[in-house]
Design a protein around this motif. Structure first.
Motif, PDB file in Angstrom:
ATOM      1  N   PHE A 136       0.784  -1.206  -0.033  1.00 48.80           N
ATOM      2  CA  PHE A 136      -0.171   0.077   0.066  1.00 48.80           C
ATOM      3  C   PHE A 136       0.765   1.146  -0.037  1.00 48.80           C
ATOM      4  CE2 PHE A 136      -2.512  -3.271   2.027  1.00 48.80           C
ATOM      5  CZ  PHE A 136      -3.519  -3.447   1.280  1.00 48.80           C
ATOM      6  N   THR A 137       1.878   1.296   0.838  1.00 52.67           N
ATOM      7  CA  THR A 137       2.780   2.599   0.787  1.00 52.67           C
ATOM      8  C   THR A 137       3.562   2.557  -0.477  1.00 52.67           C
ATOM      9  OG1 THR A 137       2.882   2.224   3.209  1.00 52.67           O
ATOM     10  CG2 THR A 137       4.821   3.490   2.004  1.00 52.67           C
ATOM     11  N   ALA A 138       3.965   1.309  -1.112  1.00 52.26           N
ATOM     12  CA  ALA A 138       4.556   1.409  -2.488  1.00 52.26           C
ATOM     13  C   ALA A 138       3.618   2.164  -3.294  1.00 52.26           C
ATOM     14  CB  ALA A 138       4.945   0.022  -2.867  1.00 52.26           C
ATOM     15  N   ARG A 139       2.567   1.902  -3.392  1.00 54.46           N
ATOM     16  CA  ARG A 139       1.416   2.515  -4.454  1.00 54.46           C
ATOM     17  C   ARG A 139       1.450   3.985  -4.458  1.00 54.46           C
ATOM     18  NH1 ARG A 139      -3.828  -0.820  -3.866  1.00 54.46           N
ATOM     19  NH2 ARG A 139      -2.755  -1.795  -4.677  1.00 54.46           N
ATOM     20  N   TYR A 140       1.236   4.235  -2.970  1.00 58.17           N
ATOM     21  CA  TYR A 140       1.043   5.741  -2.688  1.00 58.17           C
ATOM     22  C   TYR A 140       2.342   6.577  -3.192  1.00 58.17           C
ATOM     23  CZ  TYR A 140      -3.287   5.672  -0.244  1.00 58.17           C
ATOM     24  OH  TYR A 140      -4.849   5.628   0.267  1.00 58.17           O
ATOM     25  N   ALA A 141       3.545   5.850  -2.788  1.00 58.65           N
ATOM     26  CA  ALA A 141       4.772   6.485  -3.349  1.00 58.65           C
ATOM     27  C   ALA A 141       4.923   6.517  -4.748  1.00 58.65           C
ATOM     28  CB  ALA A 141       6.086   5.704  -2.815  1.00 58.65           C
ATOM     29  N   GLY A 142       4.580   5.549  -5.425  1.00 58.66           N
ATOM     30  CA  GLY A 142       4.210   5.724  -7.095  1.00 58.66           C
ATOM     31  C   GLY A 142       3.458   6.880  -7.363  1.00 58.66           C
ATOM     32  N   TRP A 143       2.254   6.769  -6.760  1.00 54.35           N
ATOM     33  CA  TRP A 143       1.364   8.022  -7.318  1.00 54.35           C
ATOM     34  C   TRP A 143       1.806   9.457  -7.036  1.00 54.35           C
ATOM     35  CZ3 TRP A 143      -3.189   5.519  -4.477  1.00 54.35           C
ATOM     36  CH2 TRP A 143      -4.058   4.592  -5.304  1.00 54.35           C
ATOM     37  N   ILE A 144       2.680   9.370  -5.938  1.00 55.01           N
ATOM     38  CA  ILE A 144       3.154  10.826  -5.354  1.00 55.01           C
ATOM     39  C   ILE A 144       4.232  11.056  -6.659  1.00 55.01           C
ATOM     40  CG2 ILE A 144       4.433  12.262  -3.663  1.00 55.01           C
ATOM     41  CD1 ILE A 144       2.904  10.204  -1.726  1.00 55.01           C
ATOM     42  N   PHE A 198       1.378  13.894   6.477  1.00 53.24           N
ATOM     43  CA  PHE A 198       0.302  13.388   5.713  1.00 53.24           C
ATOM     44  C   PHE A 198      -0.147  11.768   6.137  1.00 53.24           C
ATOM     45  CE2 PHE A 198       2.552  16.999   3.765  1.00 53.24           C
ATOM     46  CZ  PHE A 198       1.285  17.747   3.530  1.00 53.24           C
ATOM     47  N   TYR A 199      -1.277  11.555   6.157  1.00 56.16           N
ATOM     48  CA  TYR A 199      -1.949  10.349   6.424  1.00 56.16           C
ATOM     49  C   TYR A 199      -2.526   9.705   5.398  1.00 56.16           C
ATOM     50  CZ  TYR A 199      -4.148   6.330   8.473  1.00 56.16           C
ATOM     51  OH  TYR A 199      -4.749   5.052   8.884  1.00 56.16           O
ATOM     52  N   PHE A 200      -2.275   8.490   4.818  1.00 57.74           N
ATOM     53  CA  PHE A 200      -3.249   7.867   4.090  1.00 57.74           C
ATOM     54  C   PHE A 200      -3.816   6.499   4.490  1.00 57.74           C
ATOM     55  CE2 PHE A 200       0.080   9.946   1.197  1.00 57.74           C
ATOM     56  CZ  PHE A 200      -0.838  11.111   1.325  1.00 57.74           C
ATOM     57  N   GLU A 201      -4.898   6.161   4.089  1.00 55.91           N
ATOM     58  CA  GLU A 201      -5.337   4.829   4.378  1.00 55.91           C
ATOM     59  C   GLU A 201      -5.019   3.863   3.491  1.00 55.91           C
ATOM     60  OE1 GLU A 201      -9.498   2.571   5.878  1.00 55.91           O
ATOM     61  OE2 GLU A 201      -9.642   4.392   4.756  1.00 55.91           O
ATOM     62  N   VAL A 249       9.319  15.846   3.977  1.00 55.11           N
ATOM     63  CA  VAL A 249       8.121  15.438   4.078  1.00 55.11           C
ATOM     64  C   VAL A 249       7.833  14.041   4.354  1.00 55.11           C
ATOM     65  CG1 VAL A 249       6.085  15.772   2.872  1.00 55.11           C
ATOM     66  CG2 VAL A 249       7.779  17.445   2.469  1.00 55.11           C
ATOM     67  N   VAL A 250       6.661  13.849   5.017  1.00 54.45           N
ATOM     68  CA  VAL A 250       6.591  12.389   5.519  1.00 54.45           C
ATOM     69  C   VAL A 250       5.077  12.153   5.439  1.00 54.45           C
ATOM     70  CG1 VAL A 250       6.787  10.732   7.353  1.00 54.45           C
ATOM     71  CG2 VAL A 250       8.325  12.403   7.540  1.00 54.45           C
ATOM     72  N   PHE A 251       4.850  10.738   4.735  1.00 55.25           N
ATOM     73  CA  PHE A 251       3.504  10.261   4.917  1.00 55.25           C
ATOM     74  C   PHE A 251       3.549   8.878   5.435  1.00 55.25           C
ATOM     75  CE2 PHE A 251       5.067   8.627   0.694  1.00 55.25           C
ATOM     76  CZ  PHE A 251       4.464   7.668   0.613  1.00 55.25           C
ATOM     77  N   GLY A 252       2.407   8.577   5.844  1.00 56.14           N
ATOM     78  CA  GLY A 252       2.095   7.348   6.684  1.00 56.14           C
ATOM     79  C   GLY A 252       0.960   6.452   6.070  1.00 56.14           C
ATOM     80  N   VAL A 253       1.011   5.306   6.134  1.00 55.52           N
ATOM     81  CA  VAL A 253      -0.159   4.507   5.586  1.00 55.52           C
ATOM     82  C   VAL A 253      -0.366   3.374   6.695  1.00 55.52           C
ATOM     83  CG1 VAL A 253      -0.811   3.183   3.705  1.00 55.52           C
ATOM     84  CG2 VAL A 253       0.749   4.883   3.205  1.00 55.52           C
ATOM     85  N   GLY A 254      -1.755   3.515   6.870  1.00 51.91           N
ATOM     86  CA  GLY A 254      -2.380   2.714   8.056  1.00 51.91           C
ATOM     87  C   GLY A 254      -3.588   2.241   7.639  1.00 51.91           C
ATOM     88  N   MET A 255      -4.116   1.557   8.735  1.00 49.58           N
ATOM     89  CA  MET A 255      -5.472   0.996   8.579  1.00 49.58           C
ATOM     90  C   MET A 255      -6.751   1.748   8.981  1.00 49.58           C
ATOM     91  SD  MET A 255      -4.842  -3.105   9.654  1.00 49.58           S
ATOM     92  CE  MET A 255      -6.393  -3.503   9.925  1.00 49.58           C
ATOM     93  N   THR A 256      -6.425   2.883   9.664  1.00 48.97           N
ATOM     94  CA  THR A 256      -7.500   3.898  10.096  1.00 48.97           C
ATOM     95  C   THR A 256      -7.821   4.641   9.532  1.00 48.97           C
ATOM     96  OG1 THR A 256      -6.052   3.643  12.331  1.00 48.97           O
ATOM     97  CG2 THR A 256      -7.724   5.193  12.435  1.00 48.97           C
TER      98      THR A 256
END
Length: 163
Positions: free
Chosen positions: A13-21, A101-104, A72-79
């Motif tokens: 999931f974090t890899a997916r967001y990293a790619g999009w960013i 920045f937080y992403f689900e 700049v930091v983003f975190g990916v979790g289940m919440t």
């Protein structure tokens, strides 16, 4: 401005967001294990992403020690994302709130190793035992069945911040 997105991903999931960013910013994306930390000093901005467990952004403890100019930091979790969730995670990790920045993400138990799967099962059992479950608790329990809640639209604030 020379930027790079660096990430550590447990289940993708974090890899997916990293790619999009990286795609939106038109910059390089690299997994943390495939880059020398000293190479990051040549960038004007480093966007670091890590998965979250127990409100801790995985790998942030290492990246923050590098003394990077503009991190700049983003975190990916289940919440479910909210300002409160993001503020709590930023505070616990000692990340400046405006730079976090937080992403689900979601949950793919088949991609977890034994130890992480056991920890997640303990969290799940704890939630199941709660007598009065919140909407967030119910969402987490549903996610434990296996889910993907990634959303490319969620990155727009991070992109705007980085421009």
């Amino acid at each position: 401005m020379k930027r790079i997105v660096v990430y550590q991903s447990g289940t993708g999931f974090t890899a997916r967001y990293a790619g999009w960013i990286a795609e939106e910013l038109g910059c390089e994306v690299r997994e943390y294990k495939n880059i020398r930390p000293s190479d990051l000093a040549e960038y004007d901005m480093v966007i670091y992403g890590g998965w979250i467990m127990a409100n801790m952004v995985f790998g942030y403890d290492k990246i923050k020690t590098l003394g990077l100019k503009n991190l700049v930091v983003f975190g990916v979790g289940m919440t479910v994302p909210s300002e409160e969730v993001a503020a709590k995670i930023a505070e616990q990790n000692q990340i400046p709130k405006e730079r976090f920045f937080y992403f689900e993400g979601g949950y793919h138990p088949e991609k977890l190793g034994f130890a992480k799967k056991m920890m997640m099962n303990m969290i799940k059992k704890s939630l199941e035992k709660k007598e009065e479950k919140t909407a967030e608790d119910l969402h987490m329990l549903e996610t434990f069945k296996g889910a993907d809640h990634t959303d490319k639209g969620a990155i727009k604030e991070l992109i705007a911040y980085c421009m």
